[in-house]
Design an enzyme around this catalytic site. Structure first.
Site, PDB file in Angstrom:
ATOM      1  N   LYS A   1      -3.267  -8.928  -0.297  1.00 63.86           N
ATOM      2  CA  LYS A   1      -2.451  -9.867  -1.066  1.00 63.86           C
ATOM      3  C   LYS A   1      -2.304 -11.215  -0.344  1.00 63.86           C
ATOM      4  O   LYS A   1      -2.118 -12.240  -0.984  1.00 63.86           O
ATOM      5  CB  LYS A   1      -1.061  -9.293  -1.330  1.00 63.86           C
ATOM      6  CG  LYS A   1      -1.017  -7.950  -2.048  1.00 63.86           C
ATOM      7  CD  LYS A   1      -1.336  -8.090  -3.532  1.00 63.86           C
ATOM      8  CE  LYS A   1      -1.078  -6.808  -4.303  1.00 63.86           C
ATOM      9  NZ  LYS A   1      -1.951  -5.684  -3.934  1.00 63.86           N
TER      10      LYS A   1
HETATM   11  C1  LIG Z   1      -2.708  -4.786  -4.595  1.00 68.63           C
HETATM   12  C2  LIG Z   1      -3.573  -3.845  -3.830  1.00 68.63           C
HETATM   13  C3  LIG Z   1      -4.680  -3.209  -4.437  1.00 68.63           C
HETATM   14  C4  LIG Z   1      -5.027  -3.378  -5.894  1.00 68.63           C
HETATM   15  O1  LIG Z   1      -5.528  -4.654  -6.185  1.00 68.63           O
HETATM   16  P1  LIG Z   1      -5.617  -5.150  -7.728  1.00 68.63           P
HETATM   17  O2  LIG Z   1      -6.005  -6.578  -7.635  1.00 68.63           O
HETATM   18  O3  LIG Z   1      -4.212  -4.971  -8.247  1.00 68.63           O
HETATM   19  O4  LIG Z   1      -6.605  -4.300  -8.416  1.00 68.63           O
HETATM   20  C5  LIG Z   1      -5.457  -2.367  -3.648  1.00 68.63           C
HETATM   21  N1  LIG Z   1      -5.147  -2.139  -2.349  1.00 68.63           N
HETATM   22  C6  LIG Z   1      -4.093  -2.716  -1.744  1.00 68.63           C
HETATM   23  C7  LIG Z   1      -3.803  -2.390  -0.329  1.00 68.63           C
HETATM   24  C8  LIG Z   1      -3.274  -3.599  -2.446  1.00 68.63           C
HETATM   25  O5  LIG Z   1      -2.212  -4.167  -1.834  1.00 68.63           O
END
Ligand SMILES: *Cc1c(COP(=O)(O)O)cnc(C)c1O
Length: 514
Positions: free
Chosen positions: A116
Site C-alpha cells: 500500500k
Molecule cells: C491490499 C493488499 C493486497 C490486495 O491488493 P488489491 O489491490 O486490493 O488486490 C494484497 N496483499 C497485501 C499485503 C495487501 O496489503
C-alpha cells in the site's frame, strides 16, 4: 502527449476530469470509477531505457506520459519525496530472482512494510498539491478530512502518507478485535499533528459499517463544514490516484528483468498477483495495454475465492457466499471494487457496466456476456489457495529456496508454480513477512493455521515473536527497523470507541474540538 482526461465507468459524470480532479473527487457522482479516456503507449525502448533511471525518475516519466495536470518539475520533486529515503531499498521496488524463471517483485520496502505504501506515499502528495493549485487559482476550498476504516494494512499506510500533509487531516478506525498486535501498535504509535486513530469495539464489519454510516450522514457533513471548514474524503483504493503509481512498478519491473537477464527484451513475462480489491492486478493490466510485454496475469486468491469463480465462469456471485478468515487478511474481500474498471475497459460501454453493477447491488450477482468473457480469458487466469496450503508454501519455499514469503505472497507463489507456462514469472510480493509474524511462525513450526499459538510463543509481544522468527530464518530479510522498534514507542492513541455511527462521529467531534 498532452493531458489525458478521465471519464467514469457508469457514464454519469458529464465533465472531462483531469488527473488531480480524480484524486480529489475519488469516486464519480453516481458511484462510477474514473478511467483514462486513452492510454499512452510505450515502445520497448521506452521501457528498457528506464533501467538507467532512479525509481522516482521512472515514476515521473510515466506520469508525464499520462499528461498529469501538475508541472513536470513539480512532479519530479513530488516523486523524489514519495520514493526516497522513506524506502529502505535504493531501488524502491527491486526484483529478486529466487530461482531460475521465478522472480519476486518486492513492494514492501516502504515505511509500513506493505505494498500500500507504493501508492500511499505518493497519492497524498498529489492530493494536497491539487488543493494548493486550486487555492492558488482563487477557488475557495475546504480542507479535507480523510476517514478510513481498515482491517490493518491500509490504515497504517494512509496514516504515513497523509501525516503532516497540507490541507488534510486523517482519522483511522480499526476493529479492536480484528488486527494483529503489530498492526495495532503500528497505528496507535503514529506520529504527526493532523492524525487520529481509534479502535472500534467489534470486528472489521462493525468498524466498516460505522464509518460508512458516518459518510452517509449529511447532517454530520454540514456540521464538519460549518464548524471546521472540512469536507470528508475516503482516499480508498478505487481512487485513480492510487492506481497510477501502481502502473509504474510493472513497467519498472520489466526494465529490471531485462537488465538482469531474467527475460529477453521483447519476450513476455507472466505476472502472479495476490488479489483482493483487484487494484494491484488491474495496474498490471493497464501496463500490459500500454505495451509492457506481459503474457498472462494470474489472479491469485485465498479461500475468499469469488474472483477465481468469476474468471472461470463469467458469473460474479456473492449472494450466498460467507466471508472466510484467512492468514492473508488483506485479500479477504467479497466485492472487488476495481473489477468495475476492467469491465469498462473490456466493453467500453458504460451502460452495460452500470447494469451489471445494479445487478450486483440488487441480487448479489451479475453475469458478463460471452464476448467480454472471452476477452477477459485471453489475459487473466485465476486460482485459489487454501489456508493450510498457504502456510505450507511459506515453509516449503523457505526450506528449498531460502526465501521467506509473507502469507499473501505465498498465495501468489503457489499459483505461479501451478499455472505458470513457459514464460518467466514475476510474483508480486505485497508484504514483508514480519507484518504477519504470528502466521509465519506457525508455518515454520508446522502448526495448523486454526490452532492457537503454543503458550510460550503466545506469551511474547508481537515484536518479540518477530525476533524469534528472525532467529529461525537467518539469511532472510531482517525485521524492518520501524517494526523492530514498536515496543519502545509511546501509545499516542490507546482509545477504543463504540461501534455504530455515533461512536465514529463522537470520536471525530472530540478530536476536532481538542
Ligand atoms: C491490499 C493488499 C493486497 C490486495 O491488493 P488489491 O489491490 O486490493 O488486490 C494484497 N496483499 C497485501 C499485503 C495487501 O496489503
Amino acid at each position: 502527449m498532452g493531458t489525458i482526461f478521465y471519464r467514469d465507468t457508469r457514464g454519469l459524470d458529464e465533465m472531462p476530469r483531469t488527473f488531480t480532479d480524480t484524486v480529489v473527487q475519488g469516486i464519480a457522482p453516481g458511484g462510477g470509477l474514473y478511467v483514462p479516456e486513452r492510454l499512452p503507449s510505450l515502445s520497448l525502448d521506452d521501457i528498457v531505457s528506464l533501467a538507467g533511471l532512479s525509481y522516482s525518475k521512472r515514476a515521473a516519466r510515466i506520469y508525464s506520459l499520462f499528461g498529469v495536470d501538475v508541472h513536470p518539475e513539480r512532479v519530479e520533486h513530488l516523486m523524489e519525496l514519495a520514493y526516497g529515503g522513506n524506502f529502505d531499498h535504493s531501488q524502491v521496488a527491486p526484483v529478486v530472482e529466487v530461482r531460475a524463471g521465478m522472480h519476486v517483485l518486492e513492494l514492501w520496502h516502504g515505511p509500513t512494510s506493505a505494498f500500500k505504501d507504493m501508492a500511499l506515499q505518493c497519492m497524498p502528495l498529489f492530493f494536497s498539491e491539487a488543493i494548493s493549485m486550486r487555492l492558488a487559482a482563487g477557488e475557495r476550498l475546504d480542507d479535507y478530512l480523510v476517514l478510513v476504516a481498515t482491517s490493518g494494512d491500509t490504515g497504517k499506510a494512509a496514516l504515513e502518507g497523509f501525516t503532516d500533509r497540507d490541507h488534510t487531516r486523517i482519522a483511522v478506525f480499526y476493529p479492536a478485535d480484528g488486527v494483529s498486535d503489530i498492526q495495532r501498535r503500528q497505528m496507535i504509535t503514529q506520529r504527526g499533528g493532523n492524525v487520529a486513530v481509534f479502535g472500534v469495539r467489534g470486528n472489521f464489519d462493525d468498524c466498516q459499517n460505522a464509518v460508512k454510516a458516518a459518510f452517509a450522514d449529511e447532517a454530520f457533513a454540514s456540521e464538519l463544514h460549518e464548524r471546521h471548514g472540512l469536507r470528508l474524503s475516503s482516499a480508498n483504493s478505487i481512487n485513480w490516484g492510487r492506481l497510477l503509481p501502481q502502473i509504474v512498478y510493472y513497467v519498472s519491473a520489466y526494465a529490471d528483468m531485462v537488465s538482469a537477464g531474467g527475460v529477453i527484451a521483447g519476450h513476455e513475462m507472466d505476472v502472479s498477483v495476490p488479489t483482493g480489491n483487484f487494484g494491484n492486478i488491474l495496474a498490471g493490466y493497464y501496463a500490459r495495454r500500454m505495451g509492457v510485454p506481459i503474457g498472462r496475469l494470474l489472479c491469485a486468491s485465498n479461500e475468499n475465492n469469488v474472483l477465481t469463480d468469476f474468471i472461470a465462469t463469467g458469473v460474479y456471485d456473492i449472494s450466498s457466499r460467507a466471508f472466510v478468515t484467512t492468514p492473508s487478511p488483506s485479500m479477504d474481500i467479497l466485492i472487488s471494487s476495481n473489477l468495475e474498471r476492467l469491465l469498462f475497459e473490456l466493453t467500453q460501454d458504460a451502460v452495460v457496466v452500470r447494469g451489471w453493477m445494479a445487478d450486483l447491488a440488487r441480487d448479489g450477482r451479475f453475469q458478463i456476456d460471452r464476448t467480454t468473457f472471452a476477452a477477459m480469458r485471453e489475459v487473466f487466469l485465476g486460482d485459489w489457495v487454501s489456508n493450510a496450503e498457504s502456510l505450507d508454501v511459506i515453509e516449503r519455499v523457505w526450506t528449498t529456496e531460502g526465501y521467506l514469503l509473507d502469507p499473501h505472497t505465498a498465495v501468489a507463489w503457489e499459483i505461479a508454480e501451478r499455472m505458470g507456462g513457459d514464460n518467466p514469472v514475476l510474483v508480486v510480493s505485497t508484504a514483508h513477512w514480519a507484518k504477519f509474524g504470528a502466521d509465519v511462525y506457525k508455518a515454520l513450526a508446522r502448526l495448523p493455521y486454526a490452532d492457537p499459538l503454543p503458550p510460550e510463543a503466545d506469551a511474547l509481544s508481537g515484536v518479540e515473536l518477530l525476533a524469534r522468527v528472525a532467529g529461525m530464518t537467518v539469511g532472510a530479510s531482517p525485521v524492518p527497523g520501524p517494526l523492530a522498534e514498536l515496543d519502545g514507542l509511546t501509545e499516542r492513541f490507546p482509545g477504543v470507541v463504540d461501534a455504530g455511527r455515533d461512536g465514529v462521529e463522537d470520536a471525530v467531534r472530540g478530536w476536532l474540538a481538542r
